[in-house]
Design an enzyme around this catalytic site. Structure first.
Site, mmCIF file in Angstrom:
data_model
loop_
_atom_site.group_PDB
_atom_site.id
_atom_site.type_symbol
_atom_site.label_atom_id
_atom_site.label_comp_id
_atom_site.label_asym_id
_atom_site.label_seq_id
_atom_site.Cartn_x
_atom_site.Cartn_y
_atom_site.Cartn_z
ATOM 1 C CE1 TYR A 1 -1.892 -0.454 -3.814
ATOM 2 C CE2 TYR A 1 -1.471 0.652 -1.729
ATOM 3 C CZ TYR A 1 -1.678 -0.514 -2.452
ATOM 4 O OH TYR A 1 -1.669 -1.735 -1.810
ATOM 5 C CE LYS B 1 -3.065 -4.127 0.560
ATOM 6 N NZ LYS B 1 -4.279 -3.868 -0.280
ATOM 7 C CD GLU C 1 4.278 -2.921 -6.624
ATOM 8 O OE1 GLU C 1 3.305 -2.509 -7.285
ATOM 9 O OE2 GLU C 1 4.262 -4.005 -5.999
ATOM 10 C CG HIS D 1 0.796 -4.710 -2.600
ATOM 11 N ND1 HIS D 1 0.028 -4.105 -3.559
ATOM 12 C CD2 HIS D 1 2.034 -4.878 -3.151
ATOM 13 C CE1 HIS D 1 0.780 -3.891 -4.643
ATOM 14 N NE2 HIS D 1 1.999 -4.350 -4.413
ATOM 15 C CG ASN E 1 -7.074 -6.266 0.010
ATOM 16 O OD1 ASN E 1 -6.163 -5.632 0.549
ATOM 17 N ND2 ASN E 1 -7.307 -6.220 -1.284
HETATM 18 N N1 UDP Z 1 -9.187 -1.362 -3.600
HETATM 19 C C1 UDP Z 1 -10.357 -0.909 -3.007
HETATM 20 N N2 UDP Z 1 -11.527 -0.969 -3.758
HETATM 21 C C2 UDP Z 1 -11.548 -1.420 -5.040
HETATM 22 C C3 UDP Z 1 -10.352 -1.865 -5.613
HETATM 23 C C4 UDP Z 1 -9.188 -1.828 -4.878
HETATM 24 O O1 UDP Z 1 -10.379 -0.482 -1.858
HETATM 25 O O2 UDP Z 1 -12.628 -1.429 -5.665
HETATM 26 C C5 UDP Z 1 -7.937 -1.312 -2.808
HETATM 27 C C6 UDP Z 1 -7.576 -2.682 -2.225
HETATM 28 O O3 UDP Z 1 -6.924 -2.476 -0.966
HETATM 29 C C7 UDP Z 1 -6.616 -3.209 -3.271
HETATM 30 C C8 UDP Z 1 -5.863 -1.942 -3.659
HETATM 31 O O4 UDP Z 1 -6.863 -0.927 -3.649
HETATM 32 O O5 UDP Z 1 -5.786 -4.225 -2.768
HETATM 33 C C9 UDP Z 1 -5.188 -1.961 -5.011
HETATM 34 O O6 UDP Z 1 -6.148 -2.330 -5.988
HETATM 35 P P1 UDP Z 1 -5.794 -3.389 -7.122
HETATM 36 O O7 UDP Z 1 -6.898 -3.349 -8.129
HETATM 37 O O8 UDP Z 1 -4.406 -3.157 -7.623
HETATM 38 O O9 UDP Z 1 -5.907 -4.776 -6.348
HETATM 39 P P2 UDP Z 1 -4.794 -5.832 -5.910
HETATM 40 O O10 UDP Z 1 -3.710 -5.811 -6.963
HETATM 41 O O11 UDP Z 1 -4.292 -5.417 -4.554
HETATM 42 O O12 UDP Z 1 -5.516 -7.145 -5.844
HETATM 43 MG MG MG Z 2 -2.660 -4.251 -7.792
#
Ligand code: UDP
Ligand code: MG
Length: 139
Positions: A51, A11, A128, A117, A114
């Site tokens: 997203y 990212k 994806e 992805h 974080n």
């Molecule tokens: N995210 C965020 N706040 C939240 C949950 C998700 O900013 O409370 C962002 C974070 O960058 C995350 C992305 O949205 O990686 C996609 O969310 P997901 O729940 O799919 O998490 P991931 O699969 O990336 O662990």
């Molecule tokens: Mg996810």
């Protein structure tokens, strides 16, 4: 266990911190094969589309802003049990909840920024990957 494909994205925070090499080394040491990789900058429209499943959630606008804020590195990966193993390698979404030794625990600042992805199912892995790469680029 089946050979699967999964999409990683290093990212914009990963690129800003110049951690691409360190993160990719961890991915390769964990046994993932790189099928293809590139550097690109997502428009807000592209980030929003990628997203789309999160549209309407409170973090969506910030996520789109962040993912379009600078260059990122999509990487198509292949391995036996790739989807689950990659999610284990990166750790929980929130680095504060992530297990020791995971990429997010080691490098991420917060739940939004974080570092990386990872796809959440083999089907989404394929969808994806096709968002960023054509078949002829997956080698
Ligand atoms: N995210 C965020 N706040 C939240 C949950 C998700 O900013 O409370 C962002 C974070 O960058 C995350 C992305 O949205 O990686 C996609 O969310 P997901 O729940 O799919 O998490 P991931 O699969 O990336 O662990
Ligand atoms: Mg996810």
């Amino acid at each position: 266990m089946a050979v699967e494909r999964t999409l990683a994205i290093l990212k914009p925070d990963c690129v800003k911190k110049n951690l691409q090499g360190e993160v990719l080394a961890k991915i390769q040491k964990a046994g993932f094969r790189v099928l293809s990789m590139k550097q690109t900058r997502l428009t807000k429209e592209m980030a929003g589309g990628f997203y789309a499943v999160h549209k309407g959630r409170p973090f969506y606008d910030g996520l789109v802003e962040f993912m379009s804020s600078g260059p990122c590195l999509p990487i198509a990966l292949e391995k036996t049990n790739a989807v689950a193993d990659f999610r284990t390698l990166i750790g929980a979404t929130d680095p504060a909840q992530a297990s020791p030794g995971t990429i997010r625990k080691q490098f991420a600042d917060n739940k939004g920024e974080n570092i990386v992805h990872g796809s959440d199912s083999p089907e989404n892995g394929r969808i994806e990957i096709s968002f960023f790469f054509s078949e002829s680029e997956l080698i």
